[in-house]
Motif scaffolding. Structure first.
Motif, PDB file in Angstrom:
ATOM      1  N   ASP A  52      90.227  -7.956 -53.191  1.00  0.00           N
ATOM      2  CA  ASP A  52      89.571  -6.662 -53.183  1.00  0.00           C
ATOM      3  C   ASP A  52      90.070  -5.836 -54.365  1.00  0.00           C
ATOM      4  OD1 ASP A  52      87.970  -4.588 -52.218  1.00  0.00           O
ATOM      5  OD2 ASP A  52      89.621  -3.726 -51.078  1.00  0.00           O
ATOM      6  N   TYR A  53      89.186  -5.574 -55.302  1.00  0.00           N
ATOM      7  CA  TYR A  53      89.526  -4.773 -56.473  1.00  0.00           C
ATOM      8  C   TYR A  53      88.982  -3.364 -56.268  1.00  0.00           C
ATOM      9  CZ  TYR A  53      90.685  -9.101 -58.915  1.00  0.00           C
ATOM     10  OH  TYR A  53      91.253 -10.285 -59.292  1.00  0.00           O
ATOM     11  N   LYS A  54      89.712  -2.381 -56.774  1.00  0.00           N
ATOM     12  CA  LYS A  54      89.257  -1.002 -56.615  1.00  0.00           C
ATOM     13  C   LYS A  54      89.510  -0.216 -57.894  1.00  0.00           C
ATOM     14  CE  LYS A  54      93.613   0.544 -54.640  1.00  0.00           C
ATOM     15  NZ  LYS A  54      94.276   1.222 -53.570  1.00  0.00           N
ATOM     16  N   GLU A  55      88.739   0.845 -58.051  1.00  0.00           N
ATOM     17  CA  GLU A  55      88.954   1.738 -59.186  1.00  0.00           C
ATOM     18  C   GLU A  55      90.143   2.628 -58.873  1.00  0.00           C
ATOM     19  OE1 GLU A  55      85.564   3.494 -61.344  1.00  0.00           O
ATOM     20  OE2 GLU A  55      84.331   2.547 -59.789  1.00  0.00           O
ATOM     21  N   VAL A  56      90.919   2.930 -59.901  1.00  0.00           N
ATOM     22  CA  VAL A  56      92.022   3.876 -59.770  1.00  0.00           C
ATOM     23  C   VAL A  56      91.801   4.980 -60.807  1.00  0.00           C
ATOM     24  CG1 VAL A  56      93.701   2.239 -58.801  1.00  0.00           C
ATOM     25  CG2 VAL A  56      93.509   2.475 -61.270  1.00  0.00           C
ATOM     26  N   PRO A  57      92.165   6.204 -60.478  1.00  0.00           N
ATOM     27  CA  PRO A  57      91.857   7.325 -61.370  1.00  0.00           C
ATOM     28  C   PRO A  57      92.512   7.235 -62.748  1.00  0.00           C
ATOM     29  CG  PRO A  57      92.981   8.083 -59.357  1.00  0.00           C
ATOM     30  CD  PRO A  57      92.805   6.613 -59.249  1.00  0.00           C
ATOM     31  N   GLU A  58      93.604   6.523 -62.870  1.00  0.00           N
ATOM     32  CA  GLU A  58      94.306   6.426 -64.153  1.00  0.00           C
ATOM     33  C   GLU A  58      93.592   5.518 -65.152  1.00  0.00           C
ATOM     34  OE1 GLU A  58      97.366   6.557 -60.769  1.00  0.00           O
ATOM     35  OE2 GLU A  58      95.629   5.339 -61.238  1.00  0.00           O
ATOM     36  N   ILE A  59      92.636   4.721 -64.681  1.00  0.00           N
ATOM     37  CA  ILE A  59      91.925   3.753 -65.524  1.00  0.00           C
ATOM     38  C   ILE A  59      90.521   4.282 -65.827  1.00  0.00           C
ATOM     39  CG2 ILE A  59      91.066   1.386 -65.699  1.00  0.00           C
ATOM     40  CD1 ILE A  59      94.029   1.314 -65.549  1.00  0.00           C
ATOM     41  N   SER A  60      90.201   4.389 -67.109  1.00  0.00           N
ATOM     42  CA  SER A  60      88.909   4.934 -67.538  1.00  0.00           C
ATOM     43  C   SER A  60      87.852   3.845 -67.716  1.00  0.00           C
ATOM     44  CB  SER A  60      89.067   5.650 -68.883  1.00  0.00           C
ATOM     45  OG  SER A  60      89.968   6.715 -68.765  1.00  0.00           O
ATOM     46  N   THR A  61      86.615   4.235 -67.483  1.00  0.00           N
ATOM     47  CA  THR A  61      85.450   3.396 -67.774  1.00  0.00           C
ATOM     48  C   THR A  61      85.119   3.551 -69.255  1.00  0.00           C
ATOM     49  OG1 THR A  61      84.594   3.624 -65.533  1.00  0.00           O
ATOM     50  CG2 THR A  61      82.985   3.112 -67.255  1.00  0.00           C
ATOM     51  N   VAL A  62      84.657   2.481 -69.872  1.00  0.00           N
ATOM     52  CA  VAL A  62      84.231   2.552 -71.277  1.00  0.00           C
ATOM     53  C   VAL A  62      82.728   2.329 -71.350  1.00  0.00           C
ATOM     54  CG1 VAL A  62      86.470   1.854 -72.200  1.00  0.00           C
ATOM     55  CG2 VAL A  62      84.761   0.101 -71.710  1.00  0.00           C
ATOM     56  N   PHE A  63      82.131   2.853 -72.410  1.00  0.00           N
ATOM     57  CA  PHE A  63      80.673   2.811 -72.536  1.00  0.00           C
ATOM     58  C   PHE A  63      80.264   2.083 -73.808  1.00  0.00           C
ATOM     59  CE2 PHE A  63      81.834   6.282 -69.793  1.00  0.00           C
ATOM     60  CZ  PHE A  63      80.987   6.085 -68.717  1.00  0.00           C
ATOM     61  N   PHE A  64      79.045   1.537 -73.766  1.00  0.00           N
ATOM     62  CA  PHE A  64      78.515   0.729 -74.861  1.00  0.00           C
ATOM     63  C   PHE A  64      77.204   1.313 -75.358  1.00  0.00           C
ATOM     64  CE2 PHE A  64      81.242  -2.079 -72.492  1.00  0.00           C
ATOM     65  CZ  PHE A  64      81.854  -2.859 -73.460  1.00  0.00           C
ATOM     66  N   ASP A  65      76.876   1.000 -76.596  1.00  0.00           N
ATOM     67  CA  ASP A  65      75.587   1.385 -77.160  1.00  0.00           C
ATOM     68  C   ASP A  65      74.509   0.433 -76.646  1.00  0.00           C
ATOM     69  OD1 ASP A  65      76.612   3.532 -78.643  1.00  0.00           O
ATOM     70  OD2 ASP A  65      77.134   2.210 -80.319  1.00  0.00           O
ATOM     71  N   LEU A  66      73.270   0.835 -76.789  1.00  0.00           N
ATOM     72  CA  LEU A  66      72.116   0.058 -76.332  1.00  0.00           C
ATOM     73  C   LEU A  66      72.138  -1.349 -76.924  1.00  0.00           C
ATOM     74  CD1 LEU A  66      69.341  -0.044 -74.875  1.00  0.00           C
ATOM     75  CD2 LEU A  66      68.329   0.801 -76.999  1.00  0.00           C
ATOM     76  N   ASP A  67      71.994  -2.346 -76.071  1.00  0.00           N
ATOM     77  CA  ASP A  67      71.935  -3.764 -76.455  1.00  0.00           C
ATOM     78  C   ASP A  67      73.172  -4.236 -77.221  1.00  0.00           C
ATOM     79  OD1 ASP A  67      69.430  -4.206 -75.272  1.00  0.00           O
ATOM     80  OD2 ASP A  67      68.370  -3.554 -77.066  1.00  0.00           O
ATOM     81  N   GLN A  68      74.308  -3.602 -77.008  1.00  0.00           N
ATOM     82  CA  GLN A  68      75.530  -3.953 -77.730  1.00  0.00           C
ATOM     83  C   GLN A  68      76.651  -4.327 -76.770  1.00  0.00           C
ATOM     84  OE1 GLN A  68      75.813  -4.058 -81.198  1.00  0.00           O
ATOM     85  NE2 GLN A  68      73.605  -3.772 -81.021  1.00  0.00           N
ATOM     86  N   ALA A  69      77.510  -5.223 -77.230  1.00  0.00           N
ATOM     87  CA  ALA A  69      78.721  -5.575 -76.492  1.00  0.00           C
ATOM     88  C   ALA A  69      79.943  -5.321 -77.372  1.00  0.00           C
ATOM     89  CB  ALA A  69      78.670  -7.036 -76.057  1.00  0.00           C
TER      90      ALA A  69
END
Length: 170
Positions: A52-69
């Motif tokens: 069971d994996y969970k989000e923790v507040p200290e870890i940020s989500t990162v974002f990507f541009d359209l059609d990009q990795a």
């Protein structure tokens, strides 16, 4: 005398053609072994089964541009901060989820989501995290953070989410 020169020349040519040139010396070069030709295998990912994996507040989500990795500079900055948190908790395992917006086919988005998750995992590994502590999964467009049909919403869905599994304390 001419006949004698012709006979001697013919005899010399015949003798030379029968003996030929001395054989060339054979130089053996050692072929590289097959295992030397293959790139090193990346560290195997931990199993997700039964964890069971969970989000923790200290870890940020990162974002990507359209059609990009490809990781943007803001994503690399966030991942470096995430890595510092993960490094303080050596007993944690991480799961990187790759997500996409609703545009494109399911197959395309699953592939792109996996590339995004792999890019995040590879960056963590480049910072020093063991690959055996980071798993990846792609949800493609199946788990949106936002359901509006706008560019602002779609940009929130193109993301890499790092979750952690904290081992149970005994």
């Amino acid at each position: 005398m001419n006949l004698r020169i012709v006979k001697l020349t013919a005899l010399g040519i015949l003798a030379f053609s029968l003996t030929g040139c001395p054989p060339k010396k054979q130089v053996k070069t050692e072929e590289p072994k097959v295992e030397d030709q293959q790139p090193p295998k990346p560290a195997e990912e931990p199993s997700l089964r039964g964890k069971d994996y969970k989000e923790v507040p200290e870890i940020s989500t990162v974002f990507f541009d359209l059609d990009q990795a490809t990781l943007r500079s803001d994503a690399r900055d966030a991942l470096e901060k995430n890595y510092q948190v993960l490094k303080q908790h050596d007993d944690w395992e991480a799961l990187v989820e790759g997500h996409c917006d609703e545009r494109g086919t399911t197959e395309y988005n699953l592939g792109l989501g996996q590339k995004r998750a792999a890019a995040v995992r590879q960056y963590y590994m480049s910072l020093g995290m063991s690959g055996t502590k980071i798993a990846t999964i792609s949800y493609g467009k199946e788990s949106p953070a936002c359901t509006d049909h706008t560019e602002d919403c779609w940009s929130k869905n193109r993301r890499g989410v790092t979750k952690v599994r904290v081992p149970e304390t005994k």
